[in-house]
Design a protein around this motif. Sequence first.
Motif, PDB file in Angstrom:
ATOM      1  N   VAL A 147      29.247   1.067  -1.006  1.00  0.00           N
ATOM      2  CA  VAL A 147      28.376   1.514  -1.956  1.00  0.00           C
ATOM      3  C   VAL A 147      29.366   2.490  -2.808  1.00  0.00           C
ATOM      4  O   VAL A 147      30.112   3.165  -2.218  1.00  0.00           O
ATOM      5  CB  VAL A 147      27.266   1.922  -1.350  1.00  0.00           C
ATOM      6  N   GLU A 148      28.688   2.510  -3.888  1.00  0.00           N
ATOM      7  CA  GLU A 148      29.420   3.690  -4.940  1.00  0.00           C
ATOM      8  C   GLU A 148      29.047   5.179  -4.463  1.00  0.00           C
ATOM      9  O   GLU A 148      29.504   6.093  -4.855  1.00  0.00           O
ATOM     10  CB  GLU A 148      28.835   3.509  -6.413  1.00  0.00           C
ATOM     11  N   SER A 149      27.819   5.267  -3.729  1.00  0.00           N
ATOM     12  CA  SER A 149      27.269   6.512  -3.547  1.00  0.00           C
ATOM     13  C   SER A 149      26.684   6.302  -1.904  1.00  0.00           C
ATOM     14  O   SER A 149      25.928   5.554  -1.798  1.00  0.00           O
ATOM     15  CB  SER A 149      26.450   7.218  -4.252  1.00  0.00           C
ATOM     16  N   PRO A 150      27.062   7.231  -1.146  1.00  0.00           N
ATOM     17  CA  PRO A 150      26.550   7.020   0.526  1.00  0.00           C
ATOM     18  C   PRO A 150      25.201   7.786   0.382  1.00  0.00           C
ATOM     19  O   PRO A 150      24.596   7.497   1.680  1.00  0.00           O
ATOM     20  CB  PRO A 150      27.660   7.749   1.206  1.00  0.00           C
ATOM     21  N   GLY A 151      24.768   8.393  -0.380  1.00  0.00           N
ATOM     22  CA  GLY A 151      23.530   9.431  -0.351  1.00  0.00           C
ATOM     23  C   GLY A 151      23.856  10.639  -0.774  1.00  0.00           C
ATOM     24  O   GLY A 151      25.064  11.139  -0.690  1.00  0.00           O
ATOM     25  N   ILE A 152      22.967  11.512  -1.253  1.00  0.00           N
ATOM     26  CA  ILE A 152      23.326  12.682  -1.877  1.00  0.00           C
ATOM     27  C   ILE A 152      22.485  13.866  -1.206  1.00  0.00           C
ATOM     28  O   ILE A 152      21.256  13.916  -1.465  1.00  0.00           O
ATOM     29  CB  ILE A 152      22.776  13.023  -3.517  1.00  0.00           C
ATOM     30  N   GLU A 153      23.185  14.346  -0.037  1.00  0.00           N
ATOM     31  CA  GLU A 153      22.463  15.493   0.701  1.00  0.00           C
ATOM     32  C   GLU A 153      23.463  16.828   0.714  1.00  0.00           C
ATOM     33  O   GLU A 153      24.713  16.524   0.857  1.00  0.00           O
ATOM     34  CB  GLU A 153      22.258  14.915   2.091  1.00  0.00           C
ATOM     35  N   LYS A 154      22.925  17.607   1.103  1.00  0.00           N
ATOM     36  CA  LYS A 154      23.907  19.163   0.869  1.00  0.00           C
ATOM     37  C   LYS A 154      24.795  19.161   2.096  1.00  0.00           C
ATOM     38  O   LYS A 154      25.797  19.424   1.938  1.00  0.00           O
ATOM     39  CB  LYS A 154      22.802  20.398   1.182  1.00  0.00           C
ATOM     40  N   TYR A 155      24.308  18.509   3.186  1.00  0.00           N
ATOM     41  CA  TYR A 155      25.254  18.986   4.338  1.00  0.00           C
ATOM     42  C   TYR A 155      25.935  17.716   5.080  1.00  0.00           C
ATOM     43  O   TYR A 155      26.748  17.742   6.056  1.00  0.00           O
ATOM     44  CB  TYR A 155      24.415  19.724   5.794  1.00  0.00           C
ATOM     45  N   VAL A 384      22.675  19.377  -6.140  1.00  0.00           N
ATOM     46  CA  VAL A 384      23.132  19.152  -4.818  1.00  0.00           C
ATOM     47  C   VAL A 384      24.520  19.116  -4.747  1.00  0.00           C
ATOM     48  O   VAL A 384      25.378  19.628  -4.108  1.00  0.00           O
ATOM     49  CB  VAL A 384      22.369  17.891  -4.186  1.00  0.00           C
ATOM     50  N   MET A 385      25.145  18.287  -5.795  1.00  0.00           N
ATOM     51  CA  MET A 385      26.570  18.142  -5.764  1.00  0.00           C
ATOM     52  C   MET A 385      27.147  19.573  -6.224  1.00  0.00           C
ATOM     53  O   MET A 385      28.385  19.856  -5.908  1.00  0.00           O
ATOM     54  CB  MET A 385      26.879  16.766  -6.941  1.00  0.00           C
ATOM     55  N   GLU A 386      26.734  20.186  -7.150  1.00  0.00           N
ATOM     56  CA  GLU A 386      27.223  21.582  -7.438  1.00  0.00           C
ATOM     57  C   GLU A 386      27.311  22.245  -6.207  1.00  0.00           C
ATOM     58  O   GLU A 386      28.257  23.193  -5.937  1.00  0.00           O
ATOM     59  CB  GLU A 386      26.337  22.447  -8.364  1.00  0.00           C
ATOM     60  N   GLU A 387      25.982  22.296  -5.431  1.00  0.00           N
ATOM     61  CA  GLU A 387      26.248  23.116  -4.043  1.00  0.00           C
ATOM     62  C   GLU A 387      27.414  22.933  -3.203  1.00  0.00           C
ATOM     63  O   GLU A 387      27.903  23.393  -2.341  1.00  0.00           O
ATOM     64  CB  GLU A 387      24.764  22.980  -3.635  1.00  0.00           C
ATOM     65  N   ARG A 388      27.463  21.562  -3.090  1.00  0.00           N
ATOM     66  CA  ARG A 388      28.622  20.919  -2.237  1.00  0.00           C
ATOM     67  C   ARG A 388      30.014  21.467  -2.572  1.00  0.00           C
ATOM     68  O   ARG A 388      30.734  21.735  -1.976  1.00  0.00           O
ATOM     69  CB  ARG A 388      28.454  19.354  -2.026  1.00  0.00           C
ATOM     70  N   LYS A 389      30.068  21.508  -4.057  1.00  0.00           N
ATOM     71  CA  LYS A 389      31.499  22.170  -4.543  1.00  0.00           C
ATOM     72  C   LYS A 389      31.708  23.385  -4.071  1.00  0.00           C
ATOM     73  O   LYS A 389      32.678  24.002  -3.743  1.00  0.00           O
ATOM     74  CB  LYS A 389      31.508  21.968  -6.092  1.00  0.00           C
ATOM     75  N   ALA A 390      30.225  24.139  -4.052  1.00  0.00           N
ATOM     76  CA  ALA A 390      30.665  25.754  -3.986  1.00  0.00           C
ATOM     77  C   ALA A 390      30.706  25.627  -2.288  1.00  0.00           C
ATOM     78  O   ALA A 390      31.321  26.778  -1.852  1.00  0.00           O
ATOM     79  CB  ALA A 390      29.018  26.481  -3.985  1.00  0.00           C
ATOM     80  N   LEU A 391      30.363  24.799  -1.357  1.00  0.00           N
ATOM     81  CA  LEU A 391      30.640  24.890  -0.094  1.00  0.00           C
ATOM     82  C   LEU A 391      32.020  24.470   0.302  1.00  0.00           C
ATOM     83  O   LEU A 391      32.457  24.429   1.611  1.00  0.00           O
ATOM     84  CB  LEU A 391      29.525  23.896   0.764  1.00  0.00           C
TER      85      LEU A 391
END
Length: 444
Positions: A147-155, A384-391
């Motif tokens: 798939v193009e995206s597996p799911g958008i979750e923070k952790y 959420v994707m911005e939070e993942r970048k920060a992490l």
Amino acid sequence: MILNSISLTDHQKKQIELELELQREFQKSSPADDNSSECRGRCVAVADNGFYLANSNGMFFFHYDEECPPENALITVTKCSDGKINYKIDTPFLSDSSTFSHSAFQRLQSDNLRMVELLRDRTLFFRGVHNFFAGKGFQELHTPTLVESPGIEKYLEVFSTLYQKFDGIQQQFFLPTSPEFSLKEALSSGLPRIYEVAKCFRNAGECSQTHRPEFFMLEWYRAYEDYSVVMEDCAQLLLYLAQLLYSKDQIVFRGNTVNLRSYKCFTVRELFAGQNIELDYYSLKPQRFKAQAMDTLELPESECENLTKEDLFFKVMLDKIEPFLGKDCPAFIYEYPLEMTALSEKASALYGKRFELYLCGIELANGYGELVDAQEQERRFMSVMEERKALKVSQLGFPSRFINAMKIGMPPSSGVALGLERLLMILAGTQNIGDTLLIDSFPC
């Protein structure tokens, strides 16, 4: 807290009786009782007065008063004219069992009879899941694994791979953490009741007694239904499968006797109030929430300097609340703070329509009253994707296909995802999710 009762429909009772009758009919053809002179298979267990043999027709017990064949030997059993039983070993072992570390052979050898029984239960369990949803008029789907995206979750961490075209250009794909995006695309196409039993994948440490990096997820959706209806689906499914596999309406797991004919519902806010924490403060007064959580957890400030309010929320859940949920009957907790409900619609100004199902202190399912606003969903995903970048964790593909489907028009819907092997583990009373697998790539 709300206490609800649950029961099976007459149709579901007939489904179970038909399935059990098929099992009984199949088991009547025991080679120990019929007139056939020869039966081949593997000796899977030895008892004081005989041995069990398994082959393509099932598992059978032969009374035998002399020295039984060794466990796991491939044998031919002969029935003499006087009714006595003899056997001969067809295939000698060429290596000792240590050669086969973590193999299917070793798993069967360590507890032959129990493993064979669990595999038989697993087959009936999965067939029962399909029968349950067929009986409710659901359409089964098989959605893509790449798939193009597996799911958008923070952790959550994920698995990715590359597809190479003939011209050498590469395209990134992911293995899904859930079939959610594809199933919601199907909802947007006009299908009102859909489900899938999908193989899902999660990376980075997803290996424990209750986790595996790859596992079967059951996910289903109802268009134009509130998420309370999906909660009732969950409770009815547990009772249905327990009746089908073990003819029981209660189970025993880790010392807990659980009645499946009723279920309890708690708001997350009232559970935190039971720990002297006002959950409204999570959104309105985060510092006050953190102070109350630290008091409940009896943590000194020096240990909490780097903990966020989210960290403290989950620590309270893990230490003070989750272990006690679902110990006498299934328990649903619902209405999470809005910040934790990226895929759900609002229940109120501070809380979203998200629920989780617990059995014996173990989370089984996570569901939502689904968000259907494409622009709001896109905004939340970007956040959420911005939070993942920060992490500084791996970056995920954006689900453009899913967002486009929502823009076509996704109906008001509710849905849930449930871990199937985790549920089977509890129903069967085993201690590890790996006990339900013959071939386990990640033994924990």
